[in-house]
Design an enzyme around this catalytic site. Structure first.
Site, PDB file in Angstrom:
ATOM      1  N   THR A  81       0.842  -1.195   0.000  1.00 48.44           N
ATOM      2  CA  THR A  81       0.000   0.000   0.000  1.00 48.44           C
ATOM      3  C   THR A  81       0.875   1.242   0.000  1.00 48.44           C
ATOM      4  O   THR A  81       1.883   1.305   0.714  1.00 48.44           O
ATOM      5  CB  THR A  81      -0.942   0.033   1.217  1.00 48.44           C
ATOM      6  OG1 THR A  81      -1.869  -1.052   1.120  1.00 48.44           O
ATOM      7  CG2 THR A  81      -1.734   1.336   1.278  1.00 48.44           C
ATOM      8  N   PHE A 111       1.067   5.146   0.867  1.00 49.79           N
ATOM      9  CA  PHE A 111       0.466   6.177   1.704  1.00 49.79           C
ATOM     10  C   PHE A 111       1.044   7.537   1.324  1.00 49.79           C
ATOM     11  O   PHE A 111       2.184   7.631   0.866  1.00 49.79           O
ATOM     12  CB  PHE A 111       0.770   5.928   3.185  1.00 49.79           C
ATOM     13  CG  PHE A 111       0.153   4.676   3.750  1.00 49.79           C
ATOM     14  CD1 PHE A 111      -0.988   4.734   4.524  1.00 49.79           C
ATOM     15  CD2 PHE A 111       0.730   3.433   3.508  1.00 49.79           C
ATOM     16  CE1 PHE A 111      -1.554   3.589   5.053  1.00 49.79           C
ATOM     17  CE2 PHE A 111       0.174   2.282   4.039  1.00 49.79           C
ATOM     18  CZ  PHE A 111      -0.978   2.358   4.810  1.00 49.79           C
TER      19      PHE A 111
END
Length: 285
Positions: free
Chosen positions: A179, A181
């Site tokens: 992921t 961010f």
């Protein structure tokens, strides 16, 4: 530009409950800061806008699930700026209450994306998936239930926080699950030019006219600018206007990107730079 914490106390807001992946990435990159859990992305943005928190840590893309929903609704009008990006290798753990085992569990609780990213283990163990609002929240709910037939899929930190036993580690289907961010700030802090790889994020609108997008993007191609992201969104629920979120390699002061942005302005409206920040080393790993 450094995003390392200073000696003075600071607060960074994230969406989710303690033990969530957003909490983990806050602890990794801002270990001396106070991490503030927020129920929703809207609450995270509001915390920074009001000054309750200094920064926000927001997931924006996942290598398996794609873009994170809702972020594009808040980011353009928030008044916040992207000052850094961080990547986190996602690890999901199957956990249950003390005394439970792979033989006792019947249901598994987690966020819908986490359940979708752990289909193999769920199918192998014959578990019934139950959707929860948050991975760490699912762990907390399982802990509160005290039920050995319930399990949660959550980051390993959740087991530590909520006193659960790890029944199986790394239950995610893909070992490349990552992921991305972004760190958001009220203050505009731009990475300097000519000091390593830089990412520029911006939004723009195009009118619903033939070849409008083609013309708008032509300058990036002719000036040799690498565009790494281009996502479209409806504006105000209408089908006649489209907003785009784009990311490119380079600094707006670079000659090629400067010319491309000037050309973009001729064919679009509402061009807005969201951030100019150092490219995370993960991009080149």
């Amino acid at each position: 530009m450094s995003t390392s914490p200073s000696t003075s106390p600071h607060r960074i807001a994230y969406q989710g409950e303690p033990g969530a992946n957003s909490h983990i990435v806050c602890r990794l990159h801002f270990p001396d800061w106070e991490a503030i859990a927020c129920a929703s992305f809207e609450d995270v943005f509001a915390a920074v806008e009001s000054g309750e928190a200094d920064l926000a840590m927001i997931p924006i893309d996942n290598s398996i699930a794609g873009r994170v929903a809702d972020i594009h609704h808040f980011l353009p009008d928030s008044g916040l700026h992207i000052i850094a990006e961080k990547f986190l290798r996602i690890q999901f753990t199957l956990m249950g209450v003390p005394g439970s085992s792979l033989d006792t569990i019947r249901t598994v609780h987690s966020h819908v994306h986490a359940l979708g990213q752990c289909r193999g283990a769920i199918r192998e163990l014959g578990l019934k998936p139950v959707v929860a609002g948050d991975t760490a929240g699912a762990a907390r709910e399982v802990a509160e239930s005290g039920d050995p037939t319930q399990a949660a899929i959550a980051p390993p930190l959740s087991a530590e926080i909520y006193g659960l036993e790890i029944l199986r580690e790394e239950v995610e289907d893909e070992d490349t699950n990552t992921t991305r961010f972004v760190v958001l700030s009220r203050e505009l802090v731009e990475a300097p030019a000519d000091n390593g790889p830089v990412v520029t994020s911006f939004i723009f609108n195009v009118r619903n006219l033939p070849a409008a997008l083609y013309k708008a993007l032509g300058g990036f191609a002719t000036n040799g600018v690498n565009m790494t992201k281009l996502e479209s969104y409806m504006v105000g629920g209408l089908f006649t206007a489209t907003q785009f979120l784009a990311e490119v390699d380079g600094h707006p002061d670079d000659v090629g990107l400067k010319r491309a942005l000037e050309e973009l302005a001729f064919f679009t409206t509402d061009v807005k730079i969201l951030g100019v920040y150092p490219a995370d080393p993960f991009r080149s790993s």
